[in-house]
Design an enzyme around this catalytic site. Structure first.
Site, PDB file in Angstrom:
ATOM      1  NE  ARG A   1       0.559   1.895   7.015  1.00  0.00           N
ATOM      2  CZ  ARG A   1       0.848   2.629   5.803  1.00  0.00           C
ATOM      3  NH1 ARG A   1       2.223   2.751   5.447  1.00  0.00           N
ATOM      4  NH2 ARG A   1       0.041   3.434   4.956  1.00  0.00           N
TER       5      ARG A   1
ATOM      6  CB  ALA B   1       0.312  -8.224   7.797  1.00  0.00           C
TER       7      ALA B   1
ATOM      8  CG  ASP C   1      -4.931  -8.120  -3.511  1.00  0.00           C
ATOM      9  OD1 ASP C   1      -5.489  -7.578  -2.742  1.00  0.00           O
ATOM     10  OD2 ASP C   1      -4.064  -9.023  -3.283  1.00  0.00           O
TER      11      ASP C   1
ATOM     12  NE  ARG D   1      -2.524   6.519   7.691  1.00  0.00           N
ATOM     13  CZ  ARG D   1      -2.138   7.095   6.405  1.00  0.00           C
ATOM     14  NH1 ARG D   1      -1.373   8.173   6.522  1.00  0.00           N
ATOM     15  NH2 ARG D   1      -2.484   6.749   5.069  1.00  0.00           N
TER      16      ARG D   1
ATOM     17  CG  HIS E   1      -1.875  -4.638  -2.713  1.00  0.00           C
ATOM     18  ND1 HIS E   1      -2.711  -3.808  -1.591  1.00  0.00           N
ATOM     19  CD2 HIS E   1      -2.184  -5.964  -2.486  1.00  0.00           C
ATOM     20  CE1 HIS E   1      -3.208  -4.872  -0.927  1.00  0.00           C
ATOM     21  NE2 HIS E   1      -2.948  -5.975  -1.423  1.00  0.00           N
TER      22      HIS E   1
ATOM     23  CG  HIS F   1      -1.322  -0.536  11.859  1.00  0.00           C
ATOM     24  ND1 HIS F   1      -0.713  -1.299  10.632  1.00  0.00           N
ATOM     25  CD2 HIS F   1      -2.096   0.609  11.239  1.00  0.00           C
ATOM     26  CE1 HIS F   1      -1.197  -0.337   9.682  1.00  0.00           C
ATOM     27  NE2 HIS F   1      -1.953   0.482   9.975  1.00  0.00           N
TER      28      HIS F   1
ATOM     29  CE  LYS G   1      -3.920 -12.139  -3.988  1.00  0.00           C
ATOM     30  NZ  LYS G   1      -3.908 -11.851  -2.566  1.00  0.00           N
TER      31      LYS G   1
ATOM     32  CB  SER H   1      -5.374 -12.386   0.394  1.00  0.00           C
ATOM     33  OG  SER H   1      -5.430 -11.205  -0.358  1.00  0.00           O
TER      34      SER H   1
END
Length: 458
Positions: A289, A287, A430, A170, A434, A140, A361, A81
């Site tokens: 994880r 971000a 969103d 992964r 999630h 990541h 938001k 976002s």
């Protein structure tokens, strides 16, 4: 570029007549994908959005919100976002995420920033701990960034370094962890030859240790905490390479779900628990994880699991992982310096704007839209309205969120004829998406569509 060197004047739009209010409606989390029972936008009743698409098929465009379109290094990089609203508000592409880190490392700017200065305060007396995903997958983290950070930290005074590795399997091939650990061990050996006490302290598989997301399973973070902070784990080894090889031999074991381990010395004592006076860096740039671990490392008031010990450390993220929560409060690489955003141009051209969303938001249609800048450009030209989000619940409990209230505020702003641009964010797709709750997300998508209907069809 100084303000005297360019013109703020905007040319008249070739098609939009003057005096018409323009509505900018961000349906957060909304997209197009193959229809199936898990595609909540497809399953939900969305007559307003359907009619907009069918009513003007020649003007219907898909906008990319990931990868190079929002300043990330490759098309494999997922957007979020914050970078999306930065790009929308700026109208230009700025380096974000991994690309931003690459530039900071290449220029050496990272070592001059406030975040690095903050952790450097611990170098004389304490240990520098680096926690993150050991991988070259680039989703990541990246191994080459860790290698540069190790080199740079040691050249800038770090005398004692401990790395807490999370194995991947992964974003890269299962089994590649062994090679990554061997490469890292080789780098640490070279640092030791230069007089830096540097070694791997703990490890575990990313899906079982540390890297949970969306508060799905705090036990994952706790397993990491126990190994990294307390120096406790069910498996103890004197070598990280041996640890990874041995733990991969366990039936059904793989890199993603490798059991947590700690590295111990000859006497069986953990070589690198995190203690008072240490510095900690989480070196993942992505971000989602890292937020949970960041909360455990930073929040005094924390009740998700028993930390047993909460060390007084100086902690920084590679980047700031949550702009809304300002988490972590220190970070090695700052967000991009975004200048001359659309909002600033609008006030310079006498165009009045209205921005509205609910709390989760609100910052996206104001702070991030305006280039990571708080407040108004000109309070006489702008009005920002925040509708408080429901506090203390997961969003699947009330999936309609505040969509109707946001829509009504936007409708009233349009009808007031006081504003030339009305921009809003409808967060339902969103925030409810999630949670992974399919039924609730279908309700959320319908609520967002209902809100669009209120704005334009009533």
């Amino acid at each position: 570029m100084g303000s005297s060197e360019f013109s703020w004047k905007l040319a008249d739009h070739p098609k939009l007549p003057k005096g018409k209010t323009v509505a900018v409606v961000v349906l957060d989390g909304w997209g197009e994908a193959n229809p199936d029972k898990y595609n909540c936008i497809h399953v939900a009743e969305t007559p307003a959005m359907d009619s907009l698409k069918k009513g003007a098929p020649d003007r219907w465009r898909l906008v990319r919100a990931h990868g190079t379109a929002v300043g990330l290094p490759t098309e494999d990089d997922m957007g979020n976002s914050e970078v999306g609203h930065n790009a929308l508000g700026a109208g230009r592409i700025y380096a974000q995420g991994a690309k931003l880190v690459d530039l900071a490392l290449a220029s050496g700017k990272i070592y001059e920033g406030e975040g690095f200065k903050y952790i450097k305060e611990c170098f004389d007396q304490g240990t520098l701990h680096l926690i993150g995903l050991l991988s070259d997958g680039g989703v990541h983290s990246r191994l080459d960034q860790l290698q540069l950070l190790l080199k740079g930290a040691s050249e800038n005074g770090a005398k004692r370094i401990r790395v807490h590795v999370l194995t991947d399997g992964r974003d890269v091939l299962d089994g590649s962890s062994v090679g990554f650990v061997e490469t890292l061990e080789n780098d640490l050996l070279k640092l030791r030859e230069k007089g830096v006490d540097a070694q791997i302290a703990s490890g575990g598989g990313r899906m079982y240790v540390t890297m949970d997301r969306y508060e799905n399973d705090w036990g994952v973070v706790k397993r990491g905490w126990d190994a990294q902070v307390l120096g406790e784990a069910p498996h103890k080894f004197q070598s990280a390479v041996e640890a990874v090889k041995k733990l991969r031999e366990v039936p059904k074991a793989n890199d993603q779900y490798l059991a947590p381990f700690v590295i111990v010395d000859e006497s069986g004592k953990a070589v690198g628990p995190i203690v008072d006076g240490d510095a900690v860096v989480t070196f993942n740039f992505r971000a989602d994880r890292m937020v949970m671990l960041a909360k455990a490392l930073e929040y005094e008031d924390f009740d998700k699991f028993d930390r047993v010990r909460f060390p007084k450390i100086q902690y920084a993220g590679m980047l700031q992982y949550d702009g809304e929560l300002k988490l972590p409060s220190h970070y090695l690489v700052s967000p991009p310096e975004i200048e001359r955003t659309s909002g600033e141009y609008l006030v310079h051209n006498g165009i009045r704007t209205f921005a509205c969303s609910e709390t989760v938001k609100f910052g996206h249609v104001t702070f991030f839209w305006n280039g990571n800048r708080s407040g108004y450009f000109d309070p006489s030209m702008e009005e920002y309205v925040e509708i408080p989000s429901d506090a203390g619940i997961t969003f699947n409990v009330k999936p309609k969120m505040k969509a109707v209230e946001i829509a009504e505020k936007a409708r009233d702003a349009i009808l007031s004829r006081k504003f030339d641009q009305v921009r809003v964010n409808l967060p339902n797709g969103d925030m409810v998406g999630h949670t992974g709750d399919i039924e609730a997300t279908v309700v959320a998508c319908k609520a967002a569509d209902d809100a669009v209907k209120i704005k334009f069809f009533k």
